[in-house]
Design a protein around this motif. Structure first.
Motif, PDB file in Angstrom:
ATOM      1  N   ASP A 153      11.651  10.197  -6.604  1.00  0.00           N
ATOM      2  CA  ASP A 153      10.425  10.157  -7.623  1.00  0.00           C
ATOM      3  C   ASP A 153      10.849   9.471  -8.617  1.00  0.00           C
ATOM      4  O   ASP A 153      10.028   9.416  -9.826  1.00  0.00           O
ATOM      5  N   ALA A 154      12.028   9.380  -9.261  1.00  0.00           N
ATOM      6  CA  ALA A 154      12.488   8.717 -10.320  1.00  0.00           C
ATOM      7  C   ALA A 154      11.981   7.395 -10.684  1.00  0.00           C
ATOM      8  O   ALA A 154      11.687   6.813 -11.851  1.00  0.00           O
ATOM      9  N   LEU A 155      11.451   6.760  -9.507  1.00  0.00           N
ATOM     10  CA  LEU A 155      11.238   5.323  -9.509  1.00  0.00           C
ATOM     11  C   LEU A 155       9.440   5.327  -9.712  1.00  0.00           C
ATOM     12  O   LEU A 155       8.891   4.170  -9.836  1.00  0.00           O
ATOM     13  N   GLU A 156       8.525   6.232  -9.510  1.00  0.00           N
ATOM     14  CA  GLU A 156       7.580   6.248  -9.322  1.00  0.00           C
ATOM     15  C   GLU A 156       6.820   5.798 -10.460  1.00  0.00           C
ATOM     16  O   GLU A 156       5.964   4.920 -10.511  1.00  0.00           O
ATOM     17  N   ARG A 157       7.358   5.995 -11.639  1.00  0.00           N
ATOM     18  CA  ARG A 157       6.804   5.683 -12.894  1.00  0.00           C
ATOM     19  C   ARG A 157       6.707   4.145 -13.174  1.00  0.00           C
ATOM     20  O   ARG A 157       5.777   3.399 -13.762  1.00  0.00           O
ATOM     21  N   VAL A 158       7.779   3.352 -12.566  1.00  0.00           N
ATOM     22  CA  VAL A 158       7.966   2.012 -12.743  1.00  0.00           C
ATOM     23  C   VAL A 158       7.351   1.238 -11.602  1.00  0.00           C
ATOM     24  O   VAL A 158       7.226   0.041 -11.474  1.00  0.00           O
ATOM     25  N   ALA A 159       6.992   1.690 -10.501  1.00  0.00           N
ATOM     26  CA  ALA A 159       6.715   1.408  -9.256  1.00  0.00           C
ATOM     27  C   ALA A 159       5.204   1.340  -8.899  1.00  0.00           C
ATOM     28  O   ALA A 159       4.505   0.752  -8.050  1.00  0.00           O
ATOM     29  N   ILE A 160       4.640   2.719  -9.153  1.00  0.00           N
ATOM     30  CA  ILE A 160       3.274   3.092  -8.994  1.00  0.00           C
ATOM     31  C   ILE A 160       2.350   3.194 -10.104  1.00  0.00           C
ATOM     32  O   ILE A 160       2.693   3.779 -11.106  1.00  0.00           O
ATOM     33  N   ARG A 161       1.055   2.711 -10.085  1.00  0.00           N
ATOM     34  CA  ARG A 161       0.227   3.067 -11.259  1.00  0.00           C
ATOM     35  C   ARG A 161      -0.384   4.523 -11.172  1.00  0.00           C
ATOM     36  O   ARG A 161      -1.075   4.590 -10.363  1.00  0.00           O
ATOM     37  N   LEU A 162       0.045   5.264 -12.035  1.00  0.00           N
ATOM     38  CA  LEU A 162      -0.125   6.750 -11.665  1.00  0.00           C
ATOM     39  C   LEU A 162      -1.744   6.840 -11.909  1.00  0.00           C
ATOM     40  O   LEU A 162      -2.099   7.984 -11.437  1.00  0.00           O
ATOM     41  N   SER A 163      -2.370   6.069 -12.630  1.00  0.00           N
ATOM     42  CA  SER A 163      -3.781   6.493 -12.822  1.00  0.00           C
ATOM     43  C   SER A 163      -4.601   6.572 -11.543  1.00  0.00           C
ATOM     44  O   SER A 163      -5.530   7.146 -11.276  1.00  0.00           O
ATOM     45  N   ASP A 164      -4.201   5.580 -10.515  1.00  0.00           N
ATOM     46  CA  ASP A 164      -4.738   5.289  -9.459  1.00  0.00           C
ATOM     47  C   ASP A 164      -3.813   5.410  -8.034  1.00  0.00           C
ATOM     48  O   ASP A 164      -4.275   4.932  -7.079  1.00  0.00           O
ATOM     49  N   TRP A 165      -2.732   5.371  -8.351  1.00  0.00           N
ATOM     50  CA  TRP A 165      -1.563   5.696  -7.451  1.00  0.00           C
ATOM     51  C   TRP A 165      -1.620   4.222  -6.553  1.00  0.00           C
ATOM     52  O   TRP A 165      -1.263   4.217  -5.504  1.00  0.00           O
ATOM     53  N   PRO A 188       4.562  -6.538  -8.982  1.00  0.00           N
ATOM     54  CA  PRO A 188       5.947  -6.948  -9.692  1.00  0.00           C
ATOM     55  C   PRO A 188       7.310  -6.115  -9.343  1.00  0.00           C
ATOM     56  O   PRO A 188       8.263  -6.544  -9.604  1.00  0.00           O
ATOM     57  N   PHE A 189       7.230  -4.972  -9.120  1.00  0.00           N
ATOM     58  CA  PHE A 189       8.045  -4.020  -8.805  1.00  0.00           C
ATOM     59  C   PHE A 189       8.640  -4.443  -7.475  1.00  0.00           C
ATOM     60  O   PHE A 189       9.916  -4.584  -7.147  1.00  0.00           O
ATOM     61  N   PHE A 190       7.747  -4.572  -6.440  1.00  0.00           N
ATOM     62  CA  PHE A 190       8.321  -4.940  -5.279  1.00  0.00           C
ATOM     63  C   PHE A 190       8.452  -6.095  -4.544  1.00  0.00           C
ATOM     64  O   PHE A 190       9.594  -6.472  -3.730  1.00  0.00           O
ATOM     65  N   LYS A 191       7.879  -7.378  -5.011  1.00  0.00           N
ATOM     66  CA  LYS A 191       8.110  -8.517  -4.795  1.00  0.00           C
ATOM     67  C   LYS A 191       9.550  -9.102  -5.024  1.00  0.00           C
ATOM     68  O   LYS A 191      10.319  -9.729  -4.024  1.00  0.00           O
ATOM     69  N   PRO A 192      10.059  -8.719  -6.051  1.00  0.00           N
ATOM     70  CA  PRO A 192      11.593  -9.158  -6.254  1.00  0.00           C
ATOM     71  C   PRO A 192      12.613  -8.476  -5.158  1.00  0.00           C
ATOM     72  O   PRO A 192      13.331  -8.935  -4.697  1.00  0.00           O
ATOM     73  N   LEU A 193      12.190  -7.137  -4.645  1.00  0.00           N
ATOM     74  CA  LEU A 193      12.915  -6.446  -3.712  1.00  0.00           C
ATOM     75  C   LEU A 193      12.872  -7.059  -2.374  1.00  0.00           C
ATOM     76  O   LEU A 193      13.691  -7.152  -1.747  1.00  0.00           O
ATOM     77  N   GLU A 194      11.574  -7.343  -2.027  1.00  0.00           N
ATOM     78  CA  GLU A 194      11.372  -8.118  -0.736  1.00  0.00           C
ATOM     79  C   GLU A 194      11.864  -9.534  -0.523  1.00  0.00           C
ATOM     80  O   GLU A 194      12.475  -9.856   0.470  1.00  0.00           O
ATOM     81  N   GLU A 195      12.004 -10.290  -1.712  1.00  0.00           N
ATOM     82  CA  GLU A 195      12.597 -11.638  -1.864  1.00  0.00           C
ATOM     83  C   GLU A 195      14.065 -11.328  -1.581  1.00  0.00           C
ATOM     84  O   GLU A 195      14.796 -12.171  -0.983  1.00  0.00           O
ATOM     85  N   TYR A 196      14.680 -10.482  -2.271  1.00  0.00           N
ATOM     86  CA  TYR A 196      16.199 -10.037  -2.257  1.00  0.00           C
ATOM     87  C   TYR A 196      16.475  -9.998  -0.679  1.00  0.00           C
ATOM     88  O   TYR A 196      17.391 -10.431  -0.127  1.00  0.00           O
ATOM     89  N   LEU A 197      15.725  -9.163   0.112  1.00  0.00           N
ATOM     90  CA  LEU A 197      16.068  -8.914   1.554  1.00  0.00           C
ATOM     91  C   LEU A 197      15.672 -10.180   2.335  1.00  0.00           C
ATOM     92  O   LEU A 197      16.338 -10.650   3.194  1.00  0.00           O
ATOM     93  N   GLN A 217       0.854  -1.197   0.068  1.00  0.00           N
ATOM     94  CA  GLN A 217       0.107  -0.074  -0.222  1.00  0.00           C
ATOM     95  C   GLN A 217       0.891   1.168   0.094  1.00  0.00           C
ATOM     96  O   GLN A 217       1.902   1.373   0.771  1.00  0.00           O
ATOM     97  N   LEU A 218       0.480   2.361  -0.748  1.00  0.00           N
ATOM     98  CA  LEU A 218       1.095   3.521  -0.868  1.00  0.00           C
ATOM     99  C   LEU A 218       0.687   4.198   0.453  1.00  0.00           C
ATOM    100  O   LEU A 218      -0.578   4.604   0.516  1.00  0.00           O
ATOM    101  N   LEU A 219       1.448   5.008   0.893  1.00  0.00           N
ATOM    102  CA  LEU A 219       1.216   5.685   2.268  1.00  0.00           C
ATOM    103  C   LEU A 219       0.741   7.052   1.855  1.00  0.00           C
ATOM    104  O   LEU A 219      -0.159   7.579   2.626  1.00  0.00           O
ATOM    105  N   PHE A 220       1.470   7.645   1.092  1.00  0.00           N
ATOM    106  CA  PHE A 220       1.004   9.074   0.723  1.00  0.00           C
ATOM    107  C   PHE A 220       1.061   9.197  -1.091  1.00  0.00           C
ATOM    108  O   PHE A 220       1.895   8.693  -1.429  1.00  0.00           O
ATOM    109  N   GLN A 221       0.297   9.982  -1.219  1.00  0.00           N
ATOM    110  CA  GLN A 221       0.187  10.157  -2.652  1.00  0.00           C
ATOM    111  C   GLN A 221       1.494  11.489  -2.874  1.00  0.00           C
ATOM    112  O   GLN A 221       1.365  12.369  -2.315  1.00  0.00           O
TER     113      GLN A 221
END
Length: 260
Positions: free
Chosen positions: A196-208, A213-222, A153-157
């Protein structure tokens, strides 16, 4: 429970071409089972944006860590609170954090013979315990979290201002009015904060909505990396990848945190 955390930055291809330094900075500190992290993105128009971003992050982490140390001296801790602090308490703490940052930026500006706006930057800050977390955002960028009770979940717009390429900085006159704060009464398993450079690849800007698929590999890495501070090749390779650079030419910073 213990925290794993890592913050890394990569200079954008546009800055490499202009021979400019990375103007992002991120950091974290783990105090027992209390996590403190921050990410700052220096204003593109600020002469010393890289210095301002680093000062903002280190000052925020130092001050929030000092509040935990103060509590521990009294045999207390953020994690020992029976309930999350209310928004009024956290607002006071984050306001003091901003004042500390602005004081330090002004001191540096005076010593360097420049304006404090030459050190302008955005700021994302998180303070997390095993049972709750508090977050603060000034400007753009994003903070996403996942808990046992919720998916990503996105905490802030992100604050994009009234006009294009405009946002709020820690040095802005309206910074306290535009500061966003949120307290979540749930266990944060995974936290990701980014410039903010990663917003367009991590967040769907139409509804935030966060893009899993952006976050799962990063969580798996940790999850698979017991000591990410020493094994950061995956994260650096991701930030510097040609695939990502084709989608953004700006500086990129990621702060990743996992409770395990």
């Amino acid at each position: 429970m213990v925290w794993r955390a890592i913050a890394r930055s990569s200079t954008g291809t546009s800055h490499l071409k202009q021979q400019l330094p990375c103007q992002d900075f991120g950091g974290d500190r783990i105090l027992g089972d209390v996590l403190i992290g921050a990410v700052a993105d220096g204003a593109g128009s600020a002469r010393y944006a890289d210095i301002g971003a680093k000062l903002a992050v280190t000052t925020a982490i130092d001050y929030l860590a000092a509040t935990e140390a103060w509590l521990q001296k009294r045999h207390y801790s953020w994690r020992s609170l029976p309930h999350p602090p209310n928004e009024a308490i956290m607002r006071k703490i984050f306001i003091k954090t901003i004042h500390k940052i602005c004081d330090r930026l002004q001191t540096r500006a005076t010593a360097s013979g420049c304006l404090v706006d030459d050190l302008a930057c955005t700021l994302l800050t998180v303070l997390a315990t095993p049972t709750w977390m508090a977050a603060m955002q000034i400007g753009d960028g994003f903070i996403v979290m996942r808990s046992p009770q919720s998916d990503y979940q996105l905490l802030f717009q992100p604050d994009k201002g009234e006009f294009a390429n405009q946002t709020t900085f820690v040095t802005s006159a309206n910074v306290l009015d535009d500061m966003q704060i949120r307290i979540l009464p749930e266990c944060p398993l995974f936290i990701c904060a980014a410039s903010d450079a990663l917003e367009r690849v991590a967040i769907r800007l139409s509804d935030w909505a966060p893009f899993p698929p952006f976050f799962k590999p990063l969580e798996e890495y940790l999850t698979e990396t017991p000591n990410p501070q020493q094994n950061d090749e995956y994260l650096i390779s991701f930030l510097e990848s040609e695939r990502l650079n084709q989608k953004t030419d700006d500086d990129k910073t990621l702060l990743l945190c996992l409770q395990c």
